[in-house]
Design an enzyme around this catalytic site. Structure first.
Site, short mmCIF file in Angstrom:
data_model
loop_
_atom_site.label_atom_id
_atom_site.label_comp_id
_atom_site.label_asym_id
_atom_site.label_seq_id
_atom_site.Cartn_x
_atom_site.Cartn_y
_atom_site.Cartn_z
N LYS A 52 -7.89 -1.63 3.20
CA LYS A 52 -8.07 -2.76 4.12
C LYS A 52 -6.98 -3.79 3.90
O LYS A 52 -6.44 -4.35 4.86
CB LYS A 52 -9.47 -3.36 3.93
CG LYS A 52 -10.54 -2.49 4.60
CD LYS A 52 -11.96 -2.77 4.16
CE LYS A 52 -12.84 -1.65 4.72
NZ LYS A 52 -14.17 -1.58 4.18
N GLN A 96 -18.14 -5.10 1.09
CA GLN A 96 -18.12 -3.64 1.02
C GLN A 96 -19.47 -3.09 0.54
O GLN A 96 -20.02 -3.56 -0.45
CB GLN A 96 -17.00 -3.20 0.05
CG GLN A 96 -16.76 -1.71 0.01
CD GLN A 96 -16.16 -1.14 1.28
OE1 GLN A 96 -15.44 -1.83 2.02
NE2 GLN A 96 -16.45 0.10 1.57
N ASP A 119 -17.81 -6.50 10.55
CA ASP A 119 -18.41 -5.16 10.41
C ASP A 119 -19.38 -4.87 11.56
O ASP A 119 -19.79 -3.72 11.76
CB ASP A 119 -19.23 -5.09 9.11
CG ASP A 119 -18.49 -4.39 7.97
OD1 ASP A 119 -17.73 -3.46 8.26
OD2 ASP A 119 -18.71 -4.78 6.81
N1 GUN Z 1 -19.09 1.20 3.28
C1 GUN Z 1 -18.82 2.34 3.96
N2 GUN Z 1 -18.40 2.06 5.21
C2 GUN Z 1 -18.41 0.72 5.31
C3 GUN Z 1 -18.05 -0.18 6.35
O1 GUN Z 1 -17.68 0.20 7.47
N3 GUN Z 1 -18.17 -1.50 6.07
C4 GUN Z 1 -18.61 -1.97 4.85
N4 GUN Z 1 -18.72 -3.28 4.69
N5 GUN Z 1 -18.94 -1.16 3.88
C5 GUN Z 1 -18.83 0.16 4.10
#
Ligand code: GUN
Length: 284
Positions: A52, A96, A119
């Site tokens: 990211k 996350q 998200d």
């Molecule tokens: N863990 C796995 N996929 C995601 C996602 O798209 N966003 C977040 N915040 N955590 C994740």
């Protein structure tokens, strides 16, 4: 033989568009900033968080990283989120998942301001998505839609089967396909005779967390098959939920693993962060 829809190619395009928008915003004196929080030391999560950061660099988005120890309390995390909610410099906040067991995921998701929820996990944004007036897009399902569009595939009137009913992928995937007039069936771990459904699908999206589960005999001739799964096998190779070798012989389009849906999730996250900045500056 199926045509391959490359997530590398489509994600590069989406990130390129986001970068152009960031540049335009910067010229107006508006900067774009994403805050990413990681609690604990799950190695897969650490890789995602690092990816990211890299994507932010490519797009000209400022990224703030909060790498917190496993021992962080829920209250400490909520205090950080509250600080970021009130920080005018921060446009998007992502925590996350999964979180350590002593922290309630729902409490954390609900604490992130819906205006900064890049998200698209907050109940307000999930509700808006289902009503059809959402601003943020659910990252992985919207990434799948971008790939489908990029390949020139029409969803309208198609039999769409989604395998998996998670809040992150399966449920919002169904909403996006329905919004484009697909006829949607959601299957899950309790579905009986799964192949009866998968064999009927014109568009099959698989997010069932079972390595190479969907084989060629479970797929209709000329189906579009999108593989959301990712697994590392004992020999170190990566594979998806779809058995690529047998399915590519039957499908008209297929997404590979790696290099398929994976890179798309982050590309849509970049798009959402730009959307957040525009919204917070009164531009949409
Ligand atoms: N863990 C796995 N996929 C995601 C996602 O798209 N966003 C977040 N915040 N955590 C994740």
């Amino acid at each position: 033989m199926a045509k391959i829809i490359s997530g590398k190619e489509v994600s590069a395009f989406v990130k390129g568009e986001a970068a152009k928008e960031v540049k335009t915003l910067n010229e107006k004196g508006i900067s774009v900033c994403l805050a990413v929080i990681l609690v604990g030391d799950d190695p897969a999560s650490a890789v995602y968080v690092n990816n990211k950061k890299k994507a932010c660099e490519v797009c000209g988005i400022k990224s703030l990283q909060y790498i917190l120890p496993e021992s962080t309390t829920e209250q400490e995390l909520l205090t950080l989120i509250e600080k970021l909610n009130n920080d005018m410099e921060v446009n998007g906040i992502l925590c996350q998942l999964p979180l350590p067991e002593h922290i309630n995921e729902e409490t954390v998701i609900n604490a992130i301001s819906p205006k900064k929820d890049v998200d698209c996990f907050h109940p307000e944004n999930v509700g808006r998505l289902h009503i059809g007036n959402g601003t943020f897009k659910p990252c992985t399902p919207a990434g799948v839609m971008e790939m489908i569009h990029f390949a020139g595939i029409q969803v309208r009137g198609k039999k769409c089967v989604v395998v998996g009913r998670s809040n992150i992928v399966g449920k919002p995937m169904g909403a996006l396909l329905m919004a484009e007039d697909g006829t949607v069936t959601i299957c899950h771990s309790k579905t009986q005779n799964l192949e009866e459904y998968t064999k009927n699908a014109d568009i099959l999206v698989v997010a069932m967390r079972q390595p190479r589960y969907i084989t060629g005999d479970m797929v209709k001739d000329s189906a579009v098959v999108v593989d959301v799964g990712i697994h590392r096998l004992d020999d170190g190779t990566l594979c998806g939920d779809v058995d690529f070798n047998s399915v590519e012989k039957k499908a008209s389009y297929i997404t590979p693993v790696p290099g398929g849906v994976g890179p798309m999730t982050i590309a849509i996250l970049m798009q959402n962060t730009v959307t957040a900045a525009k919204m917070q500056n009164g531009l949409i």
